[in-house]
Write an enzyme that holds these catalytic residues in place. Structure first.
Site, PDB file in Angstrom:
ATOM      1  CG  HIS A 152      31.469  77.315 -33.626  1.00  0.00           C
ATOM      2  ND1 HIS A 152      32.329  76.871 -34.601  1.00  0.00           N
ATOM      3  CD2 HIS A 152      30.310  76.642 -33.813  1.00  0.00           C
ATOM      4  CE1 HIS A 152      31.718  75.955 -35.340  1.00  0.00           C
ATOM      5  NE2 HIS A 152      30.492  75.807 -34.894  1.00  0.00           N
ATOM      6  N   GLY A 153      32.568  81.420 -31.570  1.00  0.00           N
ATOM      7  CA  GLY A 153      32.410  82.329 -30.442  1.00  0.00           C
ATOM      8  C   GLY A 153      33.711  82.930 -29.977  1.00  0.00           C
TER       9      GLY A 153
END
Length: 482
Positions: free
Chosen positions: A326-327
């Site tokens: 996700h990041g």
């Protein structure tokens, strides 16, 4: 190009007309139109990154063709790893280069060694995490001989770049989506109408729920040091519905748009906030990613077949990797690890597959036990979302510390409380509709189908009016940054 933009409102009808009235007699021309439309759709944001999609397409198409004619296992592995390294190499550079560089510098500083390395001003290509995993599924399945490699480069290019789900999923498997590009497609009025209903509900989720929740979630999280505990709880709840409305809304619009063109995409969200435990939540949240990690990472690692240590190890790997996907921030890793901690007791006690059916199936209301489990699961999910939304670990810990202070019992205090109350009422309406429609693929799939035409259309027009009335604050989809 945003789904909730004027640009897309013009783009979609043009492509639809060309698709069904100009190229409808030639399958290859239809697929070519999809490729061109998809490149225009993506290039509207930044045409320079089209080269990444094209290069990835060429590499995986070529690897697939070579895998078909190569029997030597060592050469097949080289071909597979070529695809993996190229795709994950792009993803790693654009998404994680500065993260690893910053942590590398911090590690040396911790031991008293100061080094100076300049970070790069890297723009993250929209959707790279999604189409990278989609092309990898093709190569891996061809390598495992689960899928016959395609000879049709145009069909494969359309599969990789299919514009409805290009930038934020669902992450389709080649075994499901690619064969649909080989078959002649005829216009199905019922499927198109159903697609329009799903697009309408997706727009409601995005414009009415997510974008309005975003205003207050951003206000509270960005000024959390000045907020009391009760206000911070509200901020976490606003973000909880923001991310769900935003991401599942995108998926609904993507799936509905695909149906307009005769394609079926997998369901990506299945009413996750009605889950009775975390295992059920993850079977219902971002299904295309969860099942991708299950099939291509968790099961190859041994899944749940080994002893306790292997189960614990594999569970943490799958959730931490999911968080990192996700990041490039430690907050996402902690979010993933926290969900692993939630999940482990269910796995170790063999209770992770207790709730496979829809909650209160065939009934209007849940039982007391079901309701209590839903509230508990929702609370755990809201708590975990704090790490997901926070700027860094320190921000998350300060946010949580204030929640668990005496100020939790104070009256919420922030600007525009009256408007926030209106949004909370909209959330309650949203929950009610989702509950009524929870046994469908999306909330309004079956609601109103047995009503007379006037009442049914009145419902649709009411949703449209809500979108117009509360719409005005156009915001980018959250998952574009992932």
């Amino acid at each position: 190009m945003l789904f909730n933009s004027l640009d897309f409102a013009i783009f979609l009808p043009i492509v639809f007309v060309l698709y069904w009235f100009v190229t409808n007699k030639n399958l290859k021309l239809q697929n070519l139109l999809i490729v061109v439309a998809s490149y225009v759709f993506y290039g509207w944001w930044d045409w320079r990154f089209l080269s990444l999609i094209l290069f990835s397409t060429i590499v995986d198409y070529t690897v697939g063709r070579k895998l078909r004619t190569t029997e030597d296992q060592s050469k097949r592995k080289i071909l597979l790893w070529t695809s993996i390294l190229v795709n994950l190499g792009f993803l790693g550079f654009f998404k994680y280069y500065n993260f690893f560089l910053d942590n590398f510098i911090a590690a040396f500083s911790f031991f008293g060694k100061e080094i100076t390395v300049n970070s790069l001003n890297i723009i993250l290509p929209v959707g790279i995490s999604f189409y990278t995993f989609q092309t990898l599924s093709y190569t891996i399945d061809v390598y495992k001989r689960k899928l016959e490699p395609t000879k049709d480069f145009i069909a494969f290019s359309a599969f990789v770049s299919f514009f409805p789900q290009l930038v934020a999923g669902p992450i389709e498997r080649a075994t499901h989506l690619l064969p649909q590009f080989y078959k002649k497609r005829t216009f199905d009025y019922a499927k198109a109408v159903d697609g329009m209903r799903q697009i309408l509900w997706g727009l409601f989720k995005k414009v009415v729920i997510a974008d309005n929740c975003a205003e207050f979630a951003n206000q509270i999280f960005n000024n959390s040091a000045d907020m009391n505990g009760s206000t911070l709880v509200l901020g976490a709840i606003f973000f909880t519905f923001q991310i769900y409305g935003d991401f599942s809304g995108y998926s609904d619009i993507a799936i509905g748009t695909s149906r307009l063109f005769g394609f079926d995409l997998m369901q990506n969200f299945n009413f996750p906030y009605f889950s009775r435990d975390i295992a059920e939540f993850w079977r219902r949240w971002h299904i295309s990613l969860s099942t991708w990690f299950r099939d291509y990472l968790y099961i190859p690692l041994g899944g749940s077949r080994g002893g306790t240590w292997m189960k614990v190890r594999n569970t943490f790997i799958i959730f931490i990797v999911s968080g990192f996907w996700h990041g490039a921030n430690w907050t996402f890793i902690v979010w993933g690890a926290l969900n692993a901690i939630y999940f482990l007791p269910l796995l170790l006690t063999n209770n992770n597959r207790n709730n496979l059916e829809t909650v209160a199936q065939g009934r209007y209301l849940p039982g007391i036990k079901e309701f209590s489990l839903m509230v508990l699961t929702f609370g755990l999910t809201v708590f975990a979302w704090i790490f997901f939304r926070a700027e860094n670990i320190g921000h998350a810990m300060a946010y949580i510390s204030e929640i668990f202070s005496s100020s939790l019992f104070e009256i919420p205090n922030f600007a525009q409380k009256g408007d926030a109350l209106t949004v909370l009422k909209l959330i309650c309406l949203f929950i009610l509709i989702e509950w009524i429609g929870r046994e469908g693929q999306y909330a309004i799939e079956k609601i109103g189908l047995k009503w007379n035409r006037i009442m049914r259309h009145l419902m649709y027009y009411s949703i449209i009016l809500l979108i117009i009335w509360f719409g005005g604050n156009e915001q980018q989809f959250i998952y574009f940054q992932f």
